[in-house]
Write an enzyme that holds these catalytic residues in place. Structure first.
Site, PDB file in Angstrom:
ATOM      1  N   THR A  13       0.818  -1.214   0.000  1.00 17.30           N
ATOM      2  CA  THR A  13       0.000   0.000   0.000  1.00 17.30           C
ATOM      3  C   THR A  13       0.846   1.255   0.000  1.00 17.30           C
ATOM      4  O   THR A  13       0.489   2.259  -0.631  1.00 17.30           O
ATOM      5  CB  THR A  13      -0.936  -0.003   1.229  1.00 17.30           C
ATOM      6  OG1 THR A  13      -1.765  -1.163   1.187  1.00 17.30           O
ATOM      7  CG2 THR A  13      -1.808   1.238   1.260  1.00 17.30           C
ATOM      8  N   THR A  80       1.424  -4.488   4.367  1.00 15.93           N
ATOM      9  CA  THR A  80       1.126  -4.861   5.753  1.00 15.93           C
ATOM     10  C   THR A  80       0.508  -6.249   5.883  1.00 15.93           C
ATOM     11  O   THR A  80       0.547  -6.839   6.966  1.00 15.93           O
ATOM     12  CB  THR A  80       0.171  -3.842   6.395  1.00 15.93           C
ATOM     13  OG1 THR A  80      -1.072  -3.815   5.669  1.00 15.93           O
ATOM     14  CG2 THR A  80       0.781  -2.452   6.393  1.00 15.93           C
TER      15      THR A  80
END
Length: 294
Positions: A13, A80
Protein backbone atom coordinates in the site's frame (compact mmCIF):
# COMPACT_ATOMS: atom_id res chain seq x y z
CA UNK A 1 33.16 7.26 3.96
CA UNK A 2 29.59 8.55 3.72
CA UNK A 3 27.18 6.63 5.88
CA UNK A 4 23.67 5.92 4.63
CA UNK A 5 20.53 3.86 5.19
CA UNK A 6 19.51 1.57 2.35
CA UNK A 7 15.77 1.61 1.63
CA UNK A 8 14.51 -1.45 -0.22
CA UNK A 9 11.08 -1.21 -1.82
CA UNK A 10 8.94 -4.29 -2.40
CA UNK A 11 5.48 -2.84 -3.12
CA UNK A 12 2.44 -2.78 -0.87
CA UNK A 13 0.00 0.00 0.00
CA UNK A 14 2.84 2.40 0.76
CA UNK A 15 3.83 2.19 -2.91
CA UNK A 16 0.29 2.08 -4.32
CA UNK A 17 -2.16 4.54 -5.80
CA UNK A 18 -5.87 4.35 -6.52
CA UNK A 19 -7.23 4.22 -10.06
CA UNK A 20 -10.45 5.84 -11.30
CA UNK A 21 -12.43 2.96 -9.80
CA UNK A 22 -10.86 3.34 -6.35
CA UNK A 23 -8.79 0.16 -6.71
CA UNK A 24 -5.32 0.27 -5.10
CA UNK A 25 -2.47 -1.09 -7.19
CA UNK A 26 1.30 -1.11 -6.57
CA UNK A 27 3.30 1.31 -8.71
CA UNK A 28 7.00 1.40 -9.53
CA UNK A 29 9.34 4.28 -8.78
CA UNK A 30 8.34 5.31 -5.27
CA UNK A 31 9.85 8.73 -4.65
CA UNK A 32 11.70 9.15 -1.34
CA UNK A 33 13.59 12.36 -0.73
CA UNK A 34 15.39 11.90 2.58
CA UNK A 35 18.99 12.85 3.32
CA UNK A 36 21.34 9.94 3.97
CA UNK A 37 19.13 7.40 2.20
CA UNK A 38 19.68 5.29 -0.90
CA UNK A 39 16.66 3.63 -2.49
CA UNK A 40 16.59 0.39 -4.46
CA UNK A 41 13.55 -1.39 -5.88
CA UNK A 42 13.54 -5.12 -5.14
CA UNK A 43 10.07 -5.88 -6.48
CA UNK A 44 6.63 -4.31 -6.89
CA UNK A 45 4.06 -6.71 -5.44
CA UNK A 46 1.16 -6.79 -3.06
CA UNK A 47 2.47 -8.58 0.02
CA UNK A 48 -0.51 -10.95 -0.13
CA UNK A 49 0.97 -12.27 -3.40
CA UNK A 50 4.46 -13.00 -2.03
CA UNK A 51 5.79 -16.56 -1.96
CA UNK A 52 8.88 -18.16 -0.45
CA UNK A 53 10.98 -17.28 -3.53
CA UNK A 54 10.10 -13.61 -2.92
CA UNK A 55 11.07 -13.90 0.75
CA UNK A 56 14.39 -15.42 -0.30
CA UNK A 57 14.90 -12.44 -2.64
CA UNK A 58 14.07 -9.92 0.09
CA UNK A 59 16.46 -11.55 2.54
CA UNK A 60 19.23 -11.66 -0.08
CA UNK A 61 18.66 -7.99 -0.90
CA UNK A 62 18.95 -7.08 2.79
CA UNK A 63 22.25 -8.95 3.11
CA UNK A 64 23.62 -7.37 -0.08
CA UNK A 65 22.63 -3.90 1.11
CA UNK A 66 24.31 -4.35 4.50
CA UNK A 67 27.48 -5.47 2.74
CA UNK A 68 27.80 -2.12 0.93
CA UNK A 69 30.47 0.23 2.26
CA UNK A 70 28.86 2.92 4.38
CA UNK A 71 25.50 1.18 4.90
CA UNK A 72 24.57 1.43 8.57
CA UNK A 73 21.09 -0.07 8.34
CA UNK A 74 18.29 -1.20 6.07
CA UNK A 75 14.65 -0.19 5.79
CA UNK A 76 12.29 -2.55 3.92
CA UNK A 77 9.10 -0.98 2.57
CA UNK A 78 6.53 -3.76 2.53
CA UNK A 79 2.81 -4.41 2.39
CA UNK A 80 1.13 -4.86 5.75
CA UNK A 81 -0.76 -8.08 4.91
CA UNK A 82 2.32 -10.28 5.36
CA UNK A 83 4.84 -7.89 6.88
CA UNK A 84 5.02 -9.98 10.05
CA UNK A 85 5.99 -13.05 8.01
CA UNK A 86 8.72 -11.36 5.98
CA UNK A 87 10.15 -9.59 9.01
CA UNK A 88 10.41 -12.84 10.96
CA UNK A 89 11.90 -14.58 7.93
CA UNK A 90 14.74 -12.05 7.78
CA UNK A 91 15.13 -12.20 11.57
CA UNK A 92 15.51 -16.00 11.58
CA UNK A 93 18.68 -15.75 9.48
CA UNK A 94 19.97 -12.35 10.68
CA UNK A 95 23.32 -13.10 12.27
CA UNK A 96 24.57 -9.64 13.25
CA UNK A 97 23.29 -6.59 15.10
CA UNK A 98 22.83 -4.38 12.04
CA UNK A 99 19.37 -2.78 12.11
CA UNK A 100 16.78 -3.97 9.61
CA UNK A 101 13.46 -2.14 9.94
CA UNK A 102 10.27 -3.06 8.10
CA UNK A 103 7.57 -0.49 7.53
CA UNK A 104 4.64 0.23 5.27
CA UNK A 105 1.35 2.08 5.25
CA UNK A 106 -2.38 1.65 5.64
CA UNK A 107 -3.14 4.48 3.22
CA UNK A 108 -2.02 4.73 -0.39
CA UNK A 109 0.69 7.16 -1.47
CA UNK A 110 -1.89 9.42 -3.16
CA UNK A 111 -4.15 9.61 -0.08
CA UNK A 112 -4.76 13.23 1.06
CA UNK A 113 -3.35 12.34 4.49
CA UNK A 114 -0.94 9.42 3.91
CA UNK A 115 0.69 7.61 6.82
CA UNK A 116 3.59 6.30 4.73
CA UNK A 117 5.93 9.33 5.00
CA UNK A 118 5.78 9.33 8.79
CA UNK A 119 6.39 5.60 8.96
CA UNK A 120 9.35 5.89 6.59
CA UNK A 121 10.89 8.68 8.67
CA UNK A 122 10.49 6.61 11.85
CA UNK A 123 11.97 3.54 10.18
CA UNK A 124 14.98 5.44 8.85
CA UNK A 125 15.59 6.90 12.31
CA UNK A 126 15.41 3.43 13.84
CA UNK A 127 17.79 2.07 11.20
CA UNK A 128 20.31 4.69 12.28
CA UNK A 129 20.21 3.80 15.97
CA UNK A 130 18.55 0.47 16.79
CA UNK A 131 19.77 -3.10 16.26
CA UNK A 132 18.20 -6.32 15.03
CA UNK A 133 15.06 -6.77 12.96
CA UNK A 134 11.99 -4.72 13.85
CA UNK A 135 8.77 -3.18 12.54
CA UNK A 136 8.27 0.60 12.72
CA UNK A 137 4.60 1.40 12.29
CA UNK A 138 2.12 3.94 13.59
CA UNK A 139 4.46 5.36 16.20
CA UNK A 140 5.52 1.96 17.52
CA UNK A 141 8.85 0.16 17.13
CA UNK A 142 8.24 -3.56 17.61
CA UNK A 143 10.54 -6.59 17.50
CA UNK A 144 9.87 -8.74 14.45
CA UNK A 145 9.51 -11.95 16.44
CA UNK A 146 6.01 -12.20 17.86
CA UNK A 147 4.61 -9.38 15.72
CA UNK A 148 1.04 -9.59 14.46
CA UNK A 149 -1.22 -7.30 12.45
CA UNK A 150 -4.02 -6.69 14.94
CA UNK A 151 -6.31 -4.37 12.94
CA UNK A 152 -7.21 -4.23 9.26
CA UNK A 153 -7.14 -0.43 8.92
CA UNK A 154 -5.89 1.28 12.10
CA UNK A 155 -2.78 3.39 11.58
CA UNK A 156 -1.03 1.59 14.46
CA UNK A 157 -2.12 -1.85 13.27
CA UNK A 158 0.73 -3.95 14.68
CA UNK A 159 1.44 -5.36 18.11
CA UNK A 160 4.15 -7.72 19.32
CA UNK A 161 4.54 -10.27 22.08
CA UNK A 162 8.27 -9.38 22.26
CA UNK A 163 9.51 -12.97 22.42
CA UNK A 164 13.07 -14.13 23.13
CA UNK A 165 15.09 -14.48 19.94
CA UNK A 166 16.66 -17.89 19.22
CA UNK A 167 20.11 -18.42 17.71
CA UNK A 168 20.01 -17.40 14.02
CA UNK A 169 19.77 -20.21 11.50
CA UNK A 170 22.36 -20.92 8.83
CA UNK A 171 21.08 -19.39 5.62
CA UNK A 172 19.33 -21.79 3.26
CA UNK A 173 16.79 -20.75 0.60
CA UNK A 174 13.27 -21.75 1.61
CA UNK A 175 11.68 -21.70 -1.86
CA UNK A 176 10.47 -25.18 -2.70
CA UNK A 177 9.59 -26.08 0.88
CA UNK A 178 5.86 -26.58 1.34
CA UNK A 179 4.29 -25.80 4.69
CA UNK A 180 0.51 -25.47 4.88
CA UNK A 181 -1.75 -23.88 7.46
CA UNK A 182 -5.03 -25.49 8.54
CA UNK A 183 -7.59 -23.45 10.49
CA UNK A 184 -9.54 -25.59 12.94
CA UNK A 185 -13.14 -25.03 13.99
CA UNK A 186 -15.99 -26.83 15.78
CA UNK A 187 -16.72 -29.98 13.81
CA UNK A 188 -13.41 -30.03 11.93
CA UNK A 189 -12.15 -33.37 10.66
CA UNK A 190 -9.00 -34.65 9.00
CA UNK A 191 -9.91 -33.74 5.40
CA UNK A 192 -7.70 -30.65 5.17
CA UNK A 193 -4.74 -32.39 6.79
CA UNK A 194 -5.10 -35.30 4.37
CA UNK A 195 -5.20 -32.85 1.46
CA UNK A 196 -1.96 -31.26 2.67
CA UNK A 197 -0.31 -34.68 2.70
CA UNK A 198 -1.47 -35.40 -0.85
CA UNK A 199 -0.12 -32.01 -1.95
CA UNK A 200 3.34 -32.94 -0.67
CA UNK A 201 3.54 -30.74 2.42
CA UNK A 202 6.65 -31.21 4.56
CA UNK A 203 5.03 -29.36 7.45
CA UNK A 204 1.59 -28.34 8.66
CA UNK A 205 0.64 -25.57 11.08
CA UNK A 206 -2.66 -26.04 12.88
CA UNK A 207 -4.47 -22.89 13.98
CA UNK A 208 -6.29 -24.56 16.86
CA UNK A 209 -8.98 -23.40 19.26
CA UNK A 210 -8.45 -21.82 22.66
CA UNK A 211 -5.09 -22.69 24.13
CA UNK A 212 -4.43 -25.27 21.41
CA UNK A 213 -7.34 -27.70 21.27
CA UNK A 214 -9.42 -29.58 18.69
CA UNK A 215 -11.22 -32.93 18.49
CA UNK A 216 -10.34 -36.61 18.19
CA UNK A 217 -10.77 -36.72 14.38
CA UNK A 218 -8.11 -34.06 13.93
CA UNK A 219 -5.83 -35.77 16.45
CA UNK A 220 -6.06 -39.01 14.44
CA UNK A 221 -5.18 -37.14 11.24
CA UNK A 222 -2.21 -35.50 12.99
CA UNK A 223 -0.95 -38.89 14.13
CA UNK A 224 -1.11 -40.18 10.54
CA UNK A 225 0.69 -37.09 9.24
CA UNK A 226 3.50 -37.44 11.78
CA UNK A 227 3.84 -41.14 10.94
CA UNK A 228 4.24 -40.07 7.29
CA UNK A 229 7.18 -37.84 8.26
CA UNK A 230 5.35 -34.51 8.24
CA UNK A 231 6.15 -32.03 11.04
CA UNK A 232 2.99 -30.65 12.67
CA UNK A 233 3.04 -27.47 14.75
CA UNK A 234 0.07 -26.31 16.81
CA UNK A 235 -0.77 -22.67 17.46
CA UNK A 236 -4.05 -20.90 18.24
CA UNK A 237 -6.48 -18.50 16.61
CA UNK A 238 -6.48 -16.43 19.82
CA UNK A 239 -4.30 -13.34 19.16
CA UNK A 240 -2.21 -13.35 22.36
CA UNK A 241 -1.29 -15.63 25.24
CA UNK A 242 0.56 -18.92 25.53
CA UNK A 243 -0.72 -22.21 24.20
CA UNK A 244 -1.12 -25.09 26.64
CA UNK A 245 -0.92 -28.87 26.50
CA UNK A 246 -2.95 -29.52 29.64
CA UNK A 247 -6.29 -30.54 28.10
CA UNK A 248 -7.09 -34.17 27.31
CA UNK A 249 -10.41 -35.77 26.42
CA UNK A 250 -9.34 -37.02 23.02
CA UNK A 251 -8.83 -33.69 21.26
CA UNK A 252 -6.97 -31.46 23.70
CA UNK A 253 -3.45 -30.17 23.55
CA UNK A 254 -2.19 -33.13 25.55
CA UNK A 255 -3.64 -35.49 22.94
CA UNK A 256 -2.06 -33.54 20.09
CA UNK A 257 1.35 -33.83 21.73
CA UNK A 258 0.82 -37.57 22.18
CA UNK A 259 0.05 -37.72 18.45
CA UNK A 260 3.45 -36.18 17.71
CA UNK A 261 2.62 -32.51 17.27
CA UNK A 262 4.86 -29.69 18.52
CA UNK A 263 3.30 -26.69 20.27
CA UNK A 264 4.23 -23.14 19.30
CA UNK A 265 4.19 -21.43 22.67
CA UNK A 266 3.44 -17.92 21.39
CA UNK A 267 4.12 -17.56 17.65
CA UNK A 268 0.82 -17.40 15.80
CA UNK A 269 0.07 -19.25 12.57
CA UNK A 270 1.61 -16.78 10.11
CA UNK A 271 4.98 -16.62 11.82
CA UNK A 272 4.88 -20.25 12.95
CA UNK A 273 4.58 -21.30 9.31
CA UNK A 274 7.61 -19.19 8.35
CA UNK A 275 9.70 -20.57 11.19
CA UNK A 276 8.75 -24.17 10.45
CA UNK A 277 9.60 -23.73 6.75
CA UNK A 278 12.97 -22.23 7.61
CA UNK A 279 13.73 -25.07 10.04
CA UNK A 280 12.75 -27.71 7.48
CA UNK A 281 14.82 -26.05 4.76
CA UNK A 282 17.88 -26.08 6.99
CA UNK A 283 17.40 -29.77 7.87
CA UNK A 284 16.58 -29.20 11.53
CA UNK A 285 16.17 -32.24 13.76
CA UNK A 286 12.98 -33.02 15.68
CA UNK A 287 14.65 -31.75 18.86
CA UNK A 288 15.62 -28.45 17.21
CA UNK A 289 12.10 -27.97 15.86
CA UNK A 290 10.62 -28.61 19.30
CA UNK A 291 13.05 -26.31 21.09
CA UNK A 292 12.59 -23.51 18.55
CA UNK A 293 8.87 -23.30 19.31
CA UNK A 294 9.03 -23.94 23.05
Amino acid sequence: MTEFVSVLTTGGTIASSRDEHGVSRPVAGLGIDVDGVRVREVMTKDSSALDFADLDAIRTSVVDALAEDGCIGVVVLHGTDTMEESALYVDLFHDDESPVVFTGAQRTADHPDPDGPGNIAAAVAAAQSEGGVSIAFGGRLLPARGAIKKHTSALDAFRSAALPRPTPLQWTPVAGTRVDTVALYPGADGVQIEACLRAGASGIVLEALGSGNTNSDVVSAVEQAVEAGVRVVVTTRVPFGETSTTYGGGGGGHDLVDAGAVFSRELRAGQARIQLAALLATGATDVTVHDSFA
